[in-house]
Scaffold this motif. Structure first.
Motif, PDB file in Angstrom:
ATOM      1  N   LEU A  41      46.382  56.316  37.258  1.00 19.28           N
ATOM      2  CA  LEU A  41      45.752  55.018  37.550  1.00 19.28           C
ATOM      3  C   LEU A  41      46.391  54.470  38.819  1.00 19.28           C
ATOM      4  O   LEU A  41      47.623  54.372  38.899  1.00 19.28           O
ATOM      5  CB  LEU A  41      46.017  54.030  36.406  1.00 19.28           C
ATOM      6  N   PHE A  44      48.307  51.957  28.943  1.00 21.79           N
ATOM      7  CA  PHE A  44      47.118  52.729  29.315  1.00 21.79           C
ATOM      8  C   PHE A  44      47.220  54.206  28.938  1.00 21.79           C
ATOM      9  O   PHE A  44      46.246  54.941  29.058  1.00 21.79           O
ATOM     10  CB  PHE A  44      46.850  52.595  30.819  1.00 21.79           C
ATOM     11  N   ARG A  57      38.589  41.723  26.767  1.00 23.27           N
ATOM     12  CA  ARG A  57      39.135  41.680  28.129  1.00 23.27           C
ATOM     13  C   ARG A  57      39.096  43.063  28.794  1.00 23.27           C
ATOM     14  O   ARG A  57      39.353  44.077  28.138  1.00 23.27           O
ATOM     15  CB  ARG A  57      40.573  41.174  28.108  1.00 23.27           C
ATOM     16  N   PRO A  58      38.830  43.120  30.123  1.00 23.07           N
ATOM     17  CA  PRO A  58      38.829  44.404  30.834  1.00 23.07           C
ATOM     18  C   PRO A  58      40.247  44.900  31.111  1.00 23.07           C
ATOM     19  O   PRO A  58      41.219  44.145  31.020  1.00 23.07           O
ATOM     20  CB  PRO A  58      38.101  44.073  32.146  1.00 23.07           C
ATOM     21  N   GLU A  59      40.376  46.165  31.482  1.00 21.05           N
ATOM     22  CA  GLU A  59      41.688  46.760  31.736  1.00 21.05           C
ATOM     23  C   GLU A  59      42.420  46.079  32.886  1.00 21.05           C
ATOM     24  O   GLU A  59      43.643  45.960  32.871  1.00 21.05           O
ATOM     25  CB  GLU A  59      41.529  48.258  32.021  1.00 21.05           C
ATOM     26  N   ARG A  60      41.678  45.626  33.892  1.00 16.04           N
ATOM     27  CA  ARG A  60      42.290  44.923  35.030  1.00 16.04           C
ATOM     28  C   ARG A  60      43.099  43.710  34.554  1.00 16.04           C
ATOM     29  O   ARG A  60      44.168  43.410  35.075  1.00 16.04           O
ATOM     30  CB  ARG A  60      41.209  44.412  35.991  1.00 16.04           C
ATOM     31  N   GLU A  68      40.749  54.614  38.701  1.00 16.39           N
ATOM     32  CA  GLU A  68      41.153  55.582  37.685  1.00 16.39           C
ATOM     33  C   GLU A  68      40.776  56.991  38.112  1.00 16.39           C
ATOM     34  O   GLU A  68      39.610  57.345  38.184  1.00 16.39           O
ATOM     35  CB  GLU A  68      40.484  55.237  36.346  1.00 16.39           C
ATOM     36  N   MET A 105      52.780  49.469  31.870  1.00 18.38           N
ATOM     37  CA  MET A 105      51.378  49.862  32.079  1.00 18.38           C
ATOM     38  C   MET A 105      51.135  51.285  31.595  1.00 18.38           C
ATOM     39  O   MET A 105      50.096  51.584  31.000  1.00 18.38           O
ATOM     40  CB  MET A 105      51.003  49.731  33.560  1.00 18.38           C
ATOM     41  N   PHE A 162      44.640  43.268  31.719  1.00 10.17           N
ATOM     42  CA  PHE A 162      45.908  43.643  31.093  1.00 10.17           C
ATOM     43  C   PHE A 162      46.916  44.147  32.126  1.00 10.17           C
ATOM     44  O   PHE A 162      48.124  43.929  31.975  1.00 10.17           O
ATOM     45  CB  PHE A 162      45.662  44.677  29.996  1.00 10.17           C
ATOM     46  N   ALA A 163      46.431  44.794  33.183  1.00 10.87           N
ATOM     47  CA  ALA A 163      47.330  45.217  34.259  1.00 10.87           C
ATOM     48  C   ALA A 163      48.004  43.989  34.887  1.00 10.87           C
ATOM     49  O   ALA A 163      49.223  43.976  35.109  1.00 10.87           O
ATOM     50  CB  ALA A 163      46.560  46.002  35.310  1.00 10.87           C
TER      51      ALA A 163
END
Length: 295
Positions: free
Chosen positions: A225, A265, A185-188, A220, A261, A190-191
């Motif tokens: 972020l 991150f 999964r991309p970071e978006r 970023e 977050m 998880f945000a």
């Protein structure tokens, strides 16, 4: 002496809502990839977590809880479960100590073409011979199970035994992912999930279940972020509840989400949120497609 062949495979963690699938995956992977709240149906997506060991790679999948679909969102969630079972090299079926065999839910697990490990979670809550009795009960109900184990995802009890059993049943295969990769999964993603987690923790009744989060900006910079999130609800009344008097409720959620977050991150986060209404989004296939539940 010949070197032992490398083992690698996809391991799906399945079960009813709130049996501890996400807690187990986070424990096994060693990172908080799946959000956890006391409410059922917190997990809506299939989330992969990858771990590497000496001679093996395990690709775990956390899945939504098995339920009878009531609307299109539920149908999409159950498709994730179905696909995860079809893709799996090994299945971990989680149950609670007081759970009983139900043919509609569990009958399919007697027909799997891959190894099944029945895992009784929350073993730390069992009294007397309850756990031993339940292990015998599930062996009888699921005679094709390769193993029946009792663990506690919360305390870590017997997780090393579970890991050894998983590795023993993995097929021989080269690794599917690079060694430094933790998830697909991309970071978006998880945000959005970390914000949705706080909504589940801070609101009651139908509001959390009627809420979806979409990340409209994820920028970023060197030391920060910048995240802009749109929170969708189904009705104007829900929007009012979510925002709260003078914006107080949403502000509290935003502060807690930003903290989570920053932990996740490992970076300072600037979070901006907007609440919007998308009427009946859980029942509309186009909306679900836009939110990433269907293709």
């Amino acid at each position: 002496m010949s070197e032992k062949p490398f083992k690698s495979g996809f391991v799906s963690i399945v079960g009813k809502p709130n049996v501890g699938k996400s807690t187990l995956m986070n424990r096994l992977v060693g990172e908080p990839l799946s959000i956890i709240t006391p409410k059922a149906q917190t997990t809506r997506h299939r989330i992969m977590g990858i771990i590497n060991g000496d001679g093996y790679q395990i690709v775990y999948s956390d899945t939504p809880g098995i339920l009878e679909p009531k609307y299109a969102l539920h149908e999409a969630m159950m498709r994730y479960v179905k696909v995860s079972l079809e893709d799996a090299d090994l299945v971990l079926l989680l149950v609670e100590p007081d759970e009983k065999f139900d043919a509609d839910t569990y009958g399919r697990f007697n027909r799997l073409s891959v190894p099944l490990i029945l895992v009784i979670n929350k073993a730390d809550t069992g009294k007397g011979s309850q756990i031993a009795d339940k292990m015998a009960y599930w062996k009888e109900q699921l005679p094709n199970a390769a193993a029946v184990l009792a663990i506690s995802a919360l305390t870590g009890e017997n997780l090393s035994q579970l890991l050894d059993t998983v590795v023993a049943h993995l097929p021989e295969h080269p690794p599917y992912f690079p060694e430094d990769e933790l998830t697909d999964r991309p970071e978006r993603f998880f945000a959005a999930e970390l914000l949705r987690e706080q909504i589940f923790l801070h609101y009651e009744q139908e509001v959390p279940y009627s809420t979806e989060v979409a990340i409209s900006e994820f920028k970023e910079d060197e030391d920060i972020l910048r995240i802009r999130a749109d929170i969708y609800v189904e009705r104007d009344s829900q929007k009012g509840i979510l925002i709260g008097k003078g914006g107080s409720a949403l502000k509290k959620v935003g502060i807690e989400a930003r903290k989570r977050m920053e932990e996740f991150f490992q970076k300072k986060v600037f979070l901006e949120t907007t609440v919007k209404v998308a009427k009946n989004w859980r029942r509309e296939k186009e909306r679900l497609k836009r939110f990433g539940y269907t293709e």
